[in-house]
Design a protein around this motif. Sequence first.
Motif, PDB file in Angstrom:
ATOM      1  N   LEU A   1      97.970  77.487  33.614  1.00  0.00           N
ATOM      2  CA  LEU A   1      99.241  78.494  33.406  1.00  0.00           C
ATOM      3  C   LEU A   1      98.750  79.117  32.303  1.00  0.00           C
ATOM      4  CD1 LEU A   1     102.127  76.023  33.395  1.00  0.00           C
ATOM      5  CD2 LEU A   1     101.497  77.667  35.340  1.00  0.00           C
ATOM      6  N   MET A   2      99.100  80.566  32.312  1.00  0.00           N
ATOM      7  CA  MET A   2      98.649  81.640  31.017  1.00  0.00           C
ATOM      8  C   MET A   2      99.757  82.653  31.045  1.00  0.00           C
ATOM      9  SD  MET A   2      96.229  82.503  28.998  1.00  0.00           S
ATOM     10  CE  MET A   2      95.970  84.051  28.106  1.00  0.00           C
ATOM     11  N   SER A   3      99.899  82.779  29.568  1.00  0.00           N
ATOM     12  CA  SER A   3     100.945  84.185  29.210  1.00  0.00           C
ATOM     13  C   SER A   3     100.227  84.809  28.455  1.00  0.00           C
ATOM     14  CB  SER A   3     102.279  83.437  28.786  1.00  0.00           C
ATOM     15  OG  SER A   3     103.183  84.441  28.482  1.00  0.00           O
ATOM     16  N   GLY A   4      99.825  85.923  28.608  1.00  0.00           N
ATOM     17  CA  GLY A   4      98.837  86.711  27.526  1.00  0.00           C
ATOM     18  C   GLY A   4      99.833  87.636  26.569  1.00  0.00           C
ATOM     19  N   THR A   5      99.078  88.178  25.719  1.00  0.00           N
ATOM     20  CA  THR A   5      99.690  89.310  24.837  1.00  0.00           C
ATOM     21  C   THR A   5     100.187  90.374  25.331  1.00  0.00           C
ATOM     22  OG1 THR A   5      97.414  90.130  24.431  1.00  0.00           O
ATOM     23  CG2 THR A   5      97.992  88.330  22.732  1.00  0.00           C
ATOM     24  N   SER A   6      99.932  90.736  26.549  1.00  0.00           N
ATOM     25  CA  SER A   6     100.534  92.045  27.365  1.00  0.00           C
ATOM     26  C   SER A   6     101.962  91.766  27.405  1.00  0.00           C
ATOM     27  CB  SER A   6      99.887  92.246  28.463  1.00  0.00           C
ATOM     28  OG  SER A   6      99.749  91.370  29.360  1.00  0.00           O
ATOM     29  N   LEU A   7     102.497  90.318  27.502  1.00  0.00           N
ATOM     30  CA  LEU A   7     103.847  89.863  27.890  1.00  0.00           C
ATOM     31  C   LEU A   7     104.448  90.431  28.978  1.00  0.00           C
ATOM     32  CD1 LEU A   7     105.560  90.760  24.269  1.00  0.00           C
ATOM     33  CD2 LEU A   7     104.331  88.829  24.892  1.00  0.00           C
ATOM     34  N   ASP A   8     103.356  90.673  30.081  1.00  0.00           N
ATOM     35  CA  ASP A   8     103.876  91.177  31.431  1.00  0.00           C
ATOM     36  C   ASP A   8     104.467  89.867  32.316  1.00  0.00           C
ATOM     37  OD1 ASP A   8     101.447  90.134  31.571  1.00  0.00           O
ATOM     38  OD2 ASP A   8     100.511  91.537  32.977  1.00  0.00           O
ATOM     39  N   GLY A   9     104.051  88.761  32.066  1.00  0.00           N
ATOM     40  CA  GLY A   9     104.408  87.769  32.663  1.00  0.00           C
ATOM     41  C   GLY A   9     103.415  86.331  32.653  1.00  0.00           C
ATOM     42  N   ILE A  10     103.696  85.680  33.505  1.00  0.00           N
ATOM     43  CA  ILE A  10     102.817  84.222  33.675  1.00  0.00           C
ATOM     44  C   ILE A  10     102.111  84.006  34.829  1.00  0.00           C
ATOM     45  CG2 ILE A  10     102.949  81.512  33.815  1.00  0.00           C
ATOM     46  CD1 ILE A  10     105.861  81.986  32.438  1.00  0.00           C
ATOM     47  N   SER A  11     100.744  84.062  34.597  1.00  0.00           N
ATOM     48  CA  SER A  11      99.780  83.616  35.702  1.00  0.00           C
ATOM     49  C   SER A  11      99.708  82.320  36.025  1.00  0.00           C
ATOM     50  CB  SER A  11      98.528  84.497  35.379  1.00  0.00           C
ATOM     51  OG  SER A  11      98.818  85.676  35.076  1.00  0.00           O
ATOM     52  N   ALA A  12      99.864  81.936  37.177  1.00  0.00           N
ATOM     53  CA  ALA A  12      99.584  80.358  37.419  1.00  0.00           C
ATOM     54  C   ALA A  12      98.540  80.417  38.744  1.00  0.00           C
ATOM     55  CB  ALA A  12     101.080  79.814  37.945  1.00  0.00           C
ATOM     56  N   ALA A  13      97.689  79.279  38.640  1.00  0.00           N
ATOM     57  CA  ALA A  13      96.596  79.129  39.574  1.00  0.00           C
ATOM     58  C   ALA A  13      96.605  77.487  39.892  1.00  0.00           C
ATOM     59  CB  ALA A  13      95.280  79.552  39.050  1.00  0.00           C
ATOM     60  N   VAL A  14      96.155  77.306  40.975  1.00  0.00           N
ATOM     61  CA  VAL A  14      95.967  75.823  41.517  1.00  0.00           C
ATOM     62  C   VAL A  14      94.501  75.852  41.917  1.00  0.00           C
ATOM     63  CG1 VAL A  14      96.545  74.031  43.050  1.00  0.00           C
ATOM     64  CG2 VAL A  14      98.433  75.396  42.146  1.00  0.00           C
ATOM     65  N   ALA A  15      93.636  75.034  41.282  1.00  0.00           N
ATOM     66  CA  ALA A  15      92.394  75.120  41.416  1.00  0.00           C
ATOM     67  C   ALA A  15      91.702  73.668  41.486  1.00  0.00           C
ATOM     68  CB  ALA A  15      91.638  75.756  40.297  1.00  0.00           C
ATOM     69  N   ARG A  16      90.745  73.568  42.501  1.00  0.00           N
ATOM     70  CA  ARG A  16      90.041  72.112  42.478  1.00  0.00           C
ATOM     71  C   ARG A  16      88.580  72.368  42.011  1.00  0.00           C
ATOM     72  NH1 ARG A  16      90.846  71.408  47.663  1.00  0.00           N
ATOM     73  NH2 ARG A  16      92.599  69.709  47.537  1.00  0.00           N
ATOM     74  N   PHE A  17      88.323  71.409  41.088  1.00  0.00           N
ATOM     75  CA  PHE A  17      86.992  71.345  40.555  1.00  0.00           C
ATOM     76  C   PHE A  17      86.095  70.226  41.137  1.00  0.00           C
ATOM     77  CE2 PHE A  17      90.012  73.460  37.400  1.00  0.00           C
ATOM     78  CZ  PHE A  17      89.482  74.535  37.324  1.00  0.00           C
ATOM     79  N   ARG A  18      84.802  70.401  41.194  1.00  0.00           N
ATOM     80  CA  ARG A  18      83.799  69.512  41.438  1.00  0.00           C
ATOM     81  C   ARG A  18      82.759  69.762  40.793  1.00  0.00           C
ATOM     82  NH1 ARG A  18      85.264  72.252  45.766  1.00  0.00           N
ATOM     83  NH2 ARG A  18      83.272  73.259  45.889  1.00  0.00           N
ATOM     84  N   ASP A  19      82.026  68.614  40.324  1.00  0.00           N
ATOM     85  CA  ASP A  19      80.935  68.678  39.432  1.00  0.00           C
ATOM     86  C   ASP A  19      79.802  69.066  40.159  1.00  0.00           C
ATOM     87  OD1 ASP A  19      82.303  68.168  37.002  1.00  0.00           O
ATOM     88  OD2 ASP A  19      82.014  66.182  37.134  1.00  0.00           O
ATOM     89  N   ALA A  20      78.887  70.121  40.051  1.00  0.00           N
ATOM     90  CA  ALA A  20      77.510  70.074  40.757  1.00  0.00           C
ATOM     91  C   ALA A  20      76.336  69.402  40.040  1.00  0.00           C
ATOM     92  CB  ALA A  20      77.568  71.782  40.682  1.00  0.00           C
ATOM     93  N   SER A  21      75.450  69.533  40.704  1.00  0.00           N
ATOM     94  CA  SER A  21      74.307  68.703  40.250  1.00  0.00           C
ATOM     95  C   SER A  21      73.474  69.297  39.126  1.00  0.00           C
ATOM     96  CB  SER A  21      73.357  68.404  41.663  1.00  0.00           C
ATOM     97  OG  SER A  21      72.907  69.362  42.067  1.00  0.00           O
ATOM     98  N   ASP A  22      73.727  70.768  39.108  1.00  0.00           N
ATOM     99  CA  ASP A  22      72.867  71.399  38.039  1.00  0.00           C
ATOM    100  C   ASP A  22      73.620  71.724  36.735  1.00  0.00           C
ATOM    101  OD1 ASP A  22      74.893  73.167  38.855  1.00  0.00           O
ATOM    102  OD2 ASP A  22      73.664  74.721  39.447  1.00  0.00           O
ATOM    103  N   GLY A  23      74.673  70.860  36.696  1.00  0.00           N
ATOM    104  CA  GLY A  23      75.559  70.908  35.335  1.00  0.00           C
ATOM    105  C   GLY A  23      76.883  71.822  35.518  1.00  0.00           C
ATOM    106  N   ARG A  24      76.675  72.948  36.534  1.00  0.00           N
ATOM    107  CA  ARG A  24      77.828  73.800  36.835  1.00  0.00           C
ATOM    108  C   ARG A  24      78.927  72.913  37.116  1.00  0.00           C
ATOM    109  NH1 ARG A  24      76.567  78.320  40.063  1.00  0.00           N
ATOM    110  NH2 ARG A  24      77.997  79.756  38.676  1.00  0.00           N
ATOM    111  N   ILE A  25      79.921  73.597  37.599  1.00  0.00           N
ATOM    112  CA  ILE A  25      81.318  73.180  38.220  1.00  0.00           C
ATOM    113  C   ILE A  25      81.544  74.162  39.213  1.00  0.00           C
ATOM    114  CG2 ILE A  25      83.827  72.710  37.989  1.00  0.00           C
ATOM    115  CD1 ILE A  25      83.035  71.620  34.941  1.00  0.00           C
TER     116      ILE A  25
END
Length: 375
Positions: free
Chosen positions: A9-33
Amino acid sequence: MGSGVVVGLMSGTSLDGISAAVARFRDASDGRIDVDLLAFNSRSYTPAERARLGRALGGSTPDEYCRLNFDLGGWLADAAIAVMAEAGVAREDISAIASHGQTIWHEPGHSTWQSGESAVIAERTGIDVVSDFRVRDVAAGGQGAPLVPIADAMLFSSPTQWRGLQNLGGIGNITVVPPHGQIEGVRAFDTGPGAGVIDRVTRSLRPELPYDVDGKLAMAGRPNMKLVSELLSAPYFAASPPKSTGPELFNDEYVKDLITRARSAGASDEDIVATAVQLTAESIGDAYRRFIPEPVGEVLVSGGGAKNPALFAAIARSAAPVKVRHFDEVFFDGEAKEAVAFALLGYLHVTKRPGNVPSATGARGLRVLGKRTPA
């Protein structure tokens, strides 16, 4: 860790509204995600809600800050519930909700204050909440910003070249990322205004508009380049990174001064909005020339301001010869990027891993960010 699914959830300094995201994360073998964006939406603030937030940024009363903290927690919970329904993910499969909240005041090197009560979100959703991400970095001697660089490196780096990732929320910030997601070498800082000054100018001149829709006002005007040069002489723009800023500098008083000075030079409404656009674009291009010695091959632009064609075109001209592209061209909807970045910070918190990049914030070292509120 469980499913690796986190709501951001993110509400920024522009005060336009709330951004909401659902994300799935997985660890990769090279250290990235690796990340999959499962759902994204935005909850626009009503005029009354935006007015309350605006008053809070300019100085309010203890009772109003108290009430706003809980009310904003409810608005954030609403946004989380809506995006979870869109994603179709069961609540028991969500590891945490990561809420940035709304920055009320940010004093780099001393303190930072985000509002939006996490207990209200946890109570309404029945899910653990991670919030207050900036304070630990500040306590460790950092700026507390920018915090998105960890996502820029782990999720959005290029396999072949140095890449810049420019966010255009209320404040503009750039992350410079080496190839292959290396954290070493990542640098980031706030360039100055993003869409915030443009939006505030537009709302001051045309109260019926939340922002300059499709850049129409700016494209109908001509910028006052003399005023742009004068505004760019402010100390912030010449200060070397790491550095961060916010509504404590680019606020309503700043906008009133810009409008007054432009009016005294005979500017129309359209000219004033065009001047705000040019100020933003020139501050970004100037920051690249002054502070980015790395061989950046391209800059990907995201955030609400990236949707403004007048601003995007002005940045592309100012940043030349660096190639400027929309984040959407390479990844997903750029407006979801910051919400996904804070979802990643939530994922790192619950897996007990650092979320800050000391070379970007100036902190004394790596720190696990956020405070956890159990459901």
